[in-house]
Design a protein around this motif. Structure first.
Motif, PDB file in Angstrom:
ATOM      1  N   ALA A   1     -38.369  35.764  24.401  1.00  0.00           N
ATOM      2  CA  ALA A   1     -37.582  36.256  25.334  1.00  0.00           C
ATOM      3  C   ALA A   1     -36.479  36.990  24.622  1.00  0.00           C
ATOM      4  O   ALA A   1     -35.677  37.463  23.475  1.00  0.00           O
ATOM      5  CB  ALA A   1     -37.157  36.119  26.341  1.00  0.00           C
ATOM      6  N   TYR A   2     -36.663  38.177  25.205  1.00  0.00           N
ATOM      7  CA  TYR A   2     -34.431  39.177  24.764  1.00  0.00           C
ATOM      8  C   TYR A   2     -34.324  39.932  26.558  1.00  0.00           C
ATOM      9  O   TYR A   2     -34.844  40.203  27.639  1.00  0.00           O
ATOM     10  CB  TYR A   2     -35.328  40.876  23.922  1.00  0.00           C
ATOM     11  CG  TYR A   2     -36.138  41.834  24.731  1.00  0.00           C
ATOM     12  CD1 TYR A   2     -35.033  42.421  25.183  1.00  0.00           C
ATOM     13  CD2 TYR A   2     -37.450  41.505  24.669  1.00  0.00           C
ATOM     14  CE1 TYR A   2     -36.460  43.706  25.353  1.00  0.00           C
ATOM     15  CE2 TYR A   2     -38.345  42.599  25.032  1.00  0.00           C
ATOM     16  CZ  TYR A   2     -37.633  43.780  25.632  1.00  0.00           C
ATOM     17  OH  TYR A   2     -38.065  44.525  25.551  1.00  0.00           O
ATOM     18  N   ARG A   3     -33.493  40.123  26.122  1.00  0.00           N
ATOM     19  CA  ARG A   3     -32.109  41.013  27.161  1.00  0.00           C
ATOM     20  C   ARG A   3     -31.550  41.765  26.700  1.00  0.00           C
ATOM     21  O   ARG A   3     -31.269  42.092  26.025  1.00  0.00           O
ATOM     22  CB  ARG A   3     -31.475  39.991  28.429  1.00  0.00           C
ATOM     23  CG  ARG A   3     -30.664  39.176  28.078  1.00  0.00           C
ATOM     24  CD  ARG A   3     -30.359  37.876  28.382  1.00  0.00           C
ATOM     25  NE  ARG A   3     -28.744  37.162  27.857  1.00  0.00           N
ATOM     26  CZ  ARG A   3     -28.173  36.449  28.644  1.00  0.00           C
ATOM     27  NH1 ARG A   3     -28.353  35.877  29.680  1.00  0.00           N
ATOM     28  NH2 ARG A   3     -27.037  35.189  27.816  1.00  0.00           N
TER      29      ARG A   3
ATOM     30  N   MET B   1     -28.491  43.750  27.893  1.00  0.00           N
ATOM     31  CA  MET B   1     -26.760  43.690  28.156  1.00  0.00           C
ATOM     32  C   MET B   1     -25.500  44.381  27.669  1.00  0.00           C
ATOM     33  O   MET B   1     -25.765  45.385  27.734  1.00  0.00           O
ATOM     34  CB  MET B   1     -26.275  41.524  27.724  1.00  0.00           C
ATOM     35  CG  MET B   1     -27.123  41.016  27.341  1.00  0.00           C
ATOM     36  SD  MET B   1     -26.562  39.695  28.331  1.00  0.00           S
ATOM     37  CE  MET B   1     -25.128  39.246  28.756  1.00  0.00           C
TER      38      MET B   1
END
Length: 374
Positions: A70-72, A74
């Motif tokens: 996963a990635y997010r 920010m």
């Protein structure tokens, strides 16, 4: 067209996971693709190069599980948590290619080695990272220095050739127009107006001997040495000290021939400095000399012959015994010897220029292909 930059990417690992942090603030329009073999990233944001479009692609050392990764996005970075596929173990490096890219760095805040208690491993990794960064900085500084020198050399050579062209072009235009409107009237005035710019150009022409010596141009030294020294000896040691010959039309004819050759030579050099190829300039450079060189040699020999009687009469530059140097020199003999040298060397110089022209315009041989028969 905007240039795509690489963002700085920090990475760390455990036995099971890979963590990535893309150092990009205010990220917008991200285009991210995580596969088992690698990662593609492209987005707008504020990074080391300011507000720009950043992009990178990497192939992992081993596969990851994209379904469990996963990635997010920010405010201050884009973070990835990638799950390793296969047995739990530490990778020797992140990417398949070695050495790693300069923009990929270790995230020591999250880094874990196979033995977390072994601080020496972390110190070794940090030392290696610092050494690689120093090598990269040294390489970038060297490339920057080389590029700055190349740019400075280009600017210098271009303006040197441009100013020489302007000086010789002035002499050509002035003398041609004066002959067209006034003929041979008041040749001393024509000489006085032409000799100053010509003399300045001839003095700066000494730099053409220096350029190949210090590596600014990749040409031989003998051709500019013979031409520059030969012309300046005639101009400064024969013509300028002789007021009688300055009024002779042959001197202005000589100036016109000299300058006409340079009017076509220097634009060719200017084009070469900026990597501009012109068939017209090339043809003129290697063709105009054919009538002008023989005229120049004949004019130089004639001016020397006309100057000799003045130095016989005045004994200027001659040395008679006794004197403090205990040597004697009869300057008219020097002039006659120099005149003979010009006439002797002229055929070889013309042959040299003709060989250069043949090499330049030699037709290319057709390419042949050989087929091996079994």
């Amino acid at each position: 067209m905007a240039t795509t930059l690489h963002p700085i990417v920090y990475w760390a690992q455990t036995e099971d996971n890979i963590s990535l942090k893309v150092d990009l603030r205010d990220t917008s329009d991200p285009d991210i693709d995580v596969t088992a073999e690698g990662l593609y990233f492209k987005a707008f944001g504020v990074g080391a190069g300011g507000l720009h479009e950043y992009e990178f692609q990497m192939d992992f050392y081993r596969n990851v599980n994209p379904d469990r990764s996963a990635y997010r996005v920010m405010d201050r970075a884009v973070e990835f948590n990638l799950t390793k596929d296969g047995p739990a173990l530490f990778w020797p490096r992140l990417t398949r290619d070695d050495p790693k890219p300069a923009w990929l760095r270790i995230d020591f805040d999250k880094w874990k080695s196979e033995d977390d208690s072994d601080e020496e491993d972390e110190e070794a990794v940090m030392k290696k990272e610092q050494e690689e960064q120093m090598r990269q900085i040294e390489k970038e500084l060297l490339e920057t220095k080389e590029q700055a020198f190349a740019d400075l050399k280009t600017v210098y050579l271009f303006f040197f050739n441009l100013l020489q062209f302007i000086g010789y072009a002035y002499v050509v235009v002035y003398l041609f127009c004066r002959y067209a409107f006034y003929g041979k009237e008041n040749m001393k005035e024509a000489f006085d107006r032409a000799v100053i710019p010509l003399g300045i150009c001839q003095m700066f022409a000494f730099l053409e001997i220096l350029h190949p010596l210090i590596g600014l141009v990749k040409t031989g030294i003998m051709a500019p040495l013979m031409q520059v020294v030969g012309r300046n000896v005639l101009l400064f040691l024969v013509i300028l000290p002789n007021p009688e010959v300055q009024s002779d039309p042959m001197v202005c004819y000589l100036f016109l021939v000299w300058s006409s050759v340079e009017v076509f030579r220097y634009p060719f050099y200017m084009a070469g400095v900026i990597d501009y190829s012109s068939e017209v300039l090339t043809w003129l450079r290697y063709t105009v000399w054919i009538p002008l060189y023989p005229l120049g040699f004949f004019s130089e020999a004639t001016v020397l012959y006309l100057s000799a009687p003045y130095y016989e009469k005045t004994q200027q530059f001659s040395l008679a015994l006794p004197n403090q140097y205990n040597i004697s020199m009869y300057y008219p003999y020097v002039i006659y010897a120099y005149m003979s040298t010009i006439l002797i060397l002229a055929p070889s110089l013309i042959s040299h220029m003709w060989r250069q022209r043949q090499r330049r315009f030699r037709p290319k041989k057709p390419r042949t292909f050989h087929v091996k028969l079994n």
